[in-house]
Enzyme design. Structure first.
Site, PDB file in Angstrom:
ATOM      1  N   SER A 115      50.831  30.928  43.510  1.00 27.74           N
ATOM      2  CA  SER A 115      51.003  29.669  44.237  1.00 27.74           C
ATOM      3  C   SER A 115      49.678  29.248  44.864  1.00 27.74           C
ATOM      4  CB  SER A 115      52.067  29.840  45.330  1.00 27.74           C
ATOM      5  OG  SER A 115      51.644  30.795  46.298  1.00 27.74           O
ATOM      6  N   TYR A 128      57.130  30.434  42.519  1.00 26.36           N
ATOM      7  CA  TYR A 128      56.373  31.406  41.721  1.00 26.36           C
ATOM      8  C   TYR A 128      56.587  31.277  40.214  1.00 26.36           C
ATOM      9  CZ  TYR A 128      55.601  33.456  46.297  1.00 26.36           C
ATOM     10  OH  TYR A 128      55.227  33.644  47.603  1.00 26.36           O
ATOM     11  N   ASN A 130      46.199  40.497  42.949  1.00 33.02           N
ATOM     12  CA  ASN A 130      47.110  39.640  43.694  1.00 33.02           C
ATOM     13  C   ASN A 130      47.766  40.556  44.716  1.00 33.02           C
ATOM     14  OD1 ASN A 130      49.028  38.013  44.793  1.00 33.02           O
ATOM     15  ND2 ASN A 130      49.929  37.336  42.846  1.00 33.02           N
ATOM     16  N   PRO A 161      53.242  43.665  46.859  1.00 34.82           N
ATOM     17  CA  PRO A 161      54.679  43.729  47.111  1.00 34.82           C
ATOM     18  C   PRO A 161      55.455  42.488  46.659  1.00 34.82           C
ATOM     19  CG  PRO A 161      53.458  43.410  49.155  1.00 34.82           C
ATOM     20  CD  PRO A 161      52.452  43.739  48.096  1.00 34.82           C
ATOM     21  N   ASN A 162      56.635  42.768  46.160  1.00 40.50           N
ATOM     22  CA  ASN A 162      57.626  41.763  45.735  1.00 40.50           C
ATOM     23  C   ASN A 162      57.291  41.078  44.418  1.00 40.50           C
ATOM     24  OD1 ASN A 162      59.381  42.063  48.068  1.00 40.50           O
ATOM     25  ND2 ASN A 162      57.703  41.116  49.214  1.00 40.50           N
ATOM     26  N   ALA A 199      51.711  39.525  49.898  1.00 39.73           N
ATOM     27  CA  ALA A 199      51.719  39.349  51.355  1.00 39.73           C
ATOM     28  C   ALA A 199      50.615  40.142  52.045  1.00 39.73           C
ATOM     29  CB  ALA A 199      53.079  39.740  51.912  1.00 39.73           C
ATOM     30  N   HIS A 232      46.347  34.259  42.942  1.00 34.38           N
ATOM     31  CA  HIS A 232      47.688  34.000  43.487  1.00 34.38           C
ATOM     32  C   HIS A 232      48.384  33.012  42.564  1.00 34.38           C
ATOM     33  CE1 HIS A 232      46.680  35.985  47.212  1.00 34.38           C
ATOM     34  NE2 HIS A 232      45.529  35.361  47.161  1.00 34.38           N
ATOM     35  N   ARG A 234      62.494  35.603  41.844  1.00 32.97           N
ATOM     36  CA  ARG A 234      62.064  35.403  43.220  1.00 32.97           C
ATOM     37  C   ARG A 234      61.532  33.978  43.412  1.00 32.97           C
ATOM     38  NH1 ARG A 234      56.359  37.460  45.733  1.00 32.97           N
ATOM     39  NH2 ARG A 234      56.770  36.793  47.862  1.00 32.97           N
ATOM     40  N   ARG A 260      50.549  25.900  51.473  1.00 38.46           N
ATOM     41  CA  ARG A 260      51.774  26.487  52.029  1.00 38.46           C
ATOM     42  C   ARG A 260      51.612  26.750  53.537  1.00 38.46           C
ATOM     43  NH1 ARG A 260      53.578  31.296  48.387  1.00 38.46           N
ATOM     44  NH2 ARG A 260      55.484  30.962  49.626  1.00 38.46           N
ATOM     45  N   HIS A 272      47.250  38.629  53.392  1.00 40.22           N
ATOM     46  CA  HIS A 272      47.126  37.968  54.689  1.00 40.22           C
ATOM     47  C   HIS A 272      47.109  38.939  55.866  1.00 40.22           C
ATOM     48  CE1 HIS A 272      48.154  34.768  51.952  1.00 40.22           C
ATOM     49  NE2 HIS A 272      49.378  35.248  51.777  1.00 40.22           N
ATOM     50  N   GLU A 284      40.235  37.439  42.995  1.00 43.04           N
ATOM     51  CA  GLU A 284      41.526  37.320  43.686  1.00 43.04           C
ATOM     52  C   GLU A 284      42.369  36.268  42.979  1.00 43.04           C
ATOM     53  OE1 GLU A 284      40.970  36.243  47.781  1.00 43.04           O
ATOM     54  OE2 GLU A 284      43.131  36.060  48.170  1.00 43.04           O
TER      55      GLU A 284
END
Ligand code: DQA
Length: 150
Positions: free
Chosen positions: A103, A24, A75, A11-12, A78, A101, A19, A108, A81, A99
């Site tokens: 960032s 990112y 990826n 998502p996103n 959200a 990501h 964004r 974070r 998590h 996997e």
């Protein structure tokens, strides 16, 4: 080109480019798709590049990869998590998983430090922005050259 890998985005990530670019980066998902496909070509791998804002859609894509893909680069954004369903789908499909990501999730907020996806993954690449997808494809090519599961 004999083998195909699924590169699945959560998502996103469709909003990349605009964004939170300070986190990112400025690359759009289309830019990342092009770079990922080029990395796949260089490794002799076809890339099935997808994005879904929907947890169930991601589970279905993972289930669909069984039988059609040699491995999964994911990826989960959200859902990384939060989603036991995505973890279970990855474990059920029995394919090697890398996997990724954009960032560095460990730098974070604390809620980003835990990843359900990691339990199914051979390894994690994070913090290198869009380049991480290229690294993930290269890592997947190595895993496949070793015969599948690492
Ligand atoms: C992300 C990190 C996640 O914590 C976040 O929810 C995302 C993107 C990354 O690529 O850095 O949406 O997976």
């Amino acid at each position: 080109m004999s083998r195909s890998i699924l590169v699945l985005n959560g998502p996103n990530l469709n909003l990349l480019g605009t964004r939170e670019p300070e986190i990112y980066g400025r690359a759009t998902l289309e830019d990342i798709k092009a770079a990922t496909e080029a990395a796949g070509r260089a490794q002799g791998l076809a890339v099935d590049f997808r994005q879904s804002n929907d947890e169930g859609g991601m589970v279905s894509a993972i289930q669909g990869a069984r039988g059609s893909a040699a491995g999964i680069v994911i990826n989960a954004a959200a859902y990384t998590h939060t989603s036991v369903a995505i973890l279970d789908a990855l474990l059920a499909c029995g394919l090697p998983v890398v996997e990724v990501h954009l960032s560095n999730i460990y730098k974070r907020e604390e809620f980003r430090h835990h990843s359900y996806v990691s339990r199914a993954a051979t390894g994690v690449i994070c913090g290198f922005g869009a380049k991480g997808y290229v690294l993930a494809v290269e890592a997947m090519a190595d895993i496949l050259a070793r015969g599948g599961k690492a």
